[in-house]
Design an enzyme around this catalytic site. Structure first.
Site, mmCIF file in Angstrom:
data_model
loop_
_atom_site.group_PDB
_atom_site.id
_atom_site.type_symbol
_atom_site.label_atom_id
_atom_site.label_comp_id
_atom_site.label_asym_id
_atom_site.label_seq_id
_atom_site.Cartn_x
_atom_site.Cartn_y
_atom_site.Cartn_z
ATOM 1 C CD GLN A 82 -2.816 -1.117 2.461
ATOM 2 O OE1 GLN A 82 -2.931 -0.139 3.173
ATOM 3 N NE2 GLN A 82 -3.446 -2.254 2.731
ATOM 4 C CG HIS A 149 -3.830 -0.224 7.600
ATOM 5 N ND1 HIS A 149 -4.514 -0.776 8.647
ATOM 6 C CD2 HIS A 149 -4.361 -0.789 6.483
ATOM 7 C CE1 HIS A 149 -5.415 -1.642 8.204
ATOM 8 N NE2 HIS A 149 -5.326 -1.654 6.880
ATOM 9 C CE1 TYR A 260 -13.844 10.717 16.900
ATOM 10 C CE2 TYR A 260 -11.659 11.361 17.660
ATOM 11 C CZ TYR A 260 -12.942 11.696 17.277
ATOM 12 O OH TYR A 260 -13.343 13.017 17.274
#
Length: 380
Positions: A82, A149, A260
């Site tokens: 990625q 990521h 979060y």
């Protein structure tokens, strides 16, 4: 929710989305150019675009589709998995200083790698150009093995602060570790330093285990997985969209110093089928405004401010990768909901508003074609 259930639900949703013919789209689609794994675009003051290619190229593109040679002088890019060249944004005073910012994956010691942000002065010529006075102003800490990521979306706010999304690098626990800037949303000065009013500036003085080392001062929020889209609304509120695991993609309203919850909570589960407690089991963590199961795999986020699509001002649009769609989101105060989904027949990597209010979209490269740049205009 098991991995098998999430996969079957994803297939069902994909079939439903694919069933909507592109003839029903509320906009016309005009292919403009094709790229090798495009990742991001931004508009120059003269209406041309800068487009990044994941392999390490930055190109200047006209709205008619003419494309420059790769810009010279870019940092070395670690291109695998990625990782590669990521986002590009202009300095708020670009018209005066010519400065741009790039995010990318860079290699480290012992096959480690991490995201970085560099800035430089863009000098354009007839056939391309060059980036000069390049300096790296931010790095993910620590660098890790694996190549997923990275996050590394960039955005400037109206006060001139640079915001960076930093993915969890598929390492889970660093998202909750204040000695790491992985799995965080970061707020920086234009030179990469930390603003004095960031929420954790004094945190380092309170931690006896670190003795003056750590990225606490640049952290704005924590507990994020893979935040790939950031956008400010007209009131200056930051919204972040991020990929969940097997289920549980999230749209989050970013609030100073909030946690979060990832990986302690998520409305999805691990890919191996292990359950993760849902957000409602841990009210101390900030809950997402929207979650998606099946996932949409968001790759980007923008909030529309133009007049060309007059009914869409203030609405958000997410680029959907696995969903192969543009996801239309409407806000209601501090809340939001999905309003519509526009099937595009390809993985969508990025979406940007042009100065005239048209929408410009980058397809993620597919096996059967190169990633296209598309112009979206109101349907006749």
């Amino acid at each position: 929710m098991t991995k098998r259930y999430a996969f079957l639900a994803f297939l069902a949703a994909l079939l439903v989305v694919s069933a909507h013919a592109q003839d029903d789209l509320p906009f016309s689609v005009e292919p403009i150019a094709s790229f090798d794994q495009p990742w991001a675009l931004t508009f120059l003051p003269d209406g041309r675009m800068l487009v990044t290619e994941k392999s390490g190229n930055l190109r200047v593109v006209t709205q008619e589709g003419s494309m420059s040679s790769p810009i010279e002088g870019l940092p070395d890019v670690d291109y695998r998995g990625q990782g590669g060249l990521g986002d590009v944004v202009l300095h708020p005073d670009y018209a005066d200083n010519g400065m741009i910012y790039l995010s990318y994956a860079e290699s480290g010691v012992g096959d480690t790698r991490g995201a970085a942000v560099a800035r430089g002065v863009l000098e354009l010529g007839e056939r391309g150009g060059r980036l000069t006075d390049v300096e790296v102003i931010w790095r993910q800490y620590p660098k890790v093995l694996d190549d997923g990521h990275y996050g590394h979306r960039l955005a400037f706010d109206d006060d001139g602060f640079l915001w960076v999304s930093s993915g969890d690098r598929q390492k889970f626990t660093p998202a909750q570790d204040m000695q790491s800037n992985i799995g965080k949303i970061l707020r920086l000065n234009e030179d990469g330093s930390a603003p004095e009013d960031n929420p954790f500036v004094n945190y380092i003085e309170q931690d006896p285990l670190v003795d003056g080392v750590g990225p606490y001062d640049e952290i704005w929020t924590l507990g994020h997985r893979n935040p790939l889209g950031m956008a400010f609304d007209a009131d200056g509120q930051l919204w972040v969209i991020e990929m969940g695991p097997a289920g549980g993609d999230e749209l989050n309203r970013i609030v100073r110093a909030e946690n979060y919850g990832y990986p302690l909570v998520s409305n999805g589960d691990h890919y191996d089928g292990r359950e993760i407690p849902d957000h409602d089991t841990r009210p101390e963590f900030a809950a997402p405004v929207i979650t998606w199961t099946p996932v949409i795999s968001p790759g980007d986020l923008m909030i529309y401010g133009g007049d060309l699509f007059e009914d869409w001002r203030g609405d958000a649009f997410a680029a959907g990768l696995s969903s192969q769609a543009i996801v239309h989101i409407r806000f209601d105060g501090d809340g939001a909901s999905e309003y519509a989904r526009y099937a595009m027949g390809a993985r969508i990597r990025a979406i940007e508003e042009a100065p005239d209010g048209s929408l410009w979209v980058l397809e993620d490269e597919r096996a059967d074609s190169r990633g296209r740049l598309l112009k979206l205009s109101p349907a006749d």
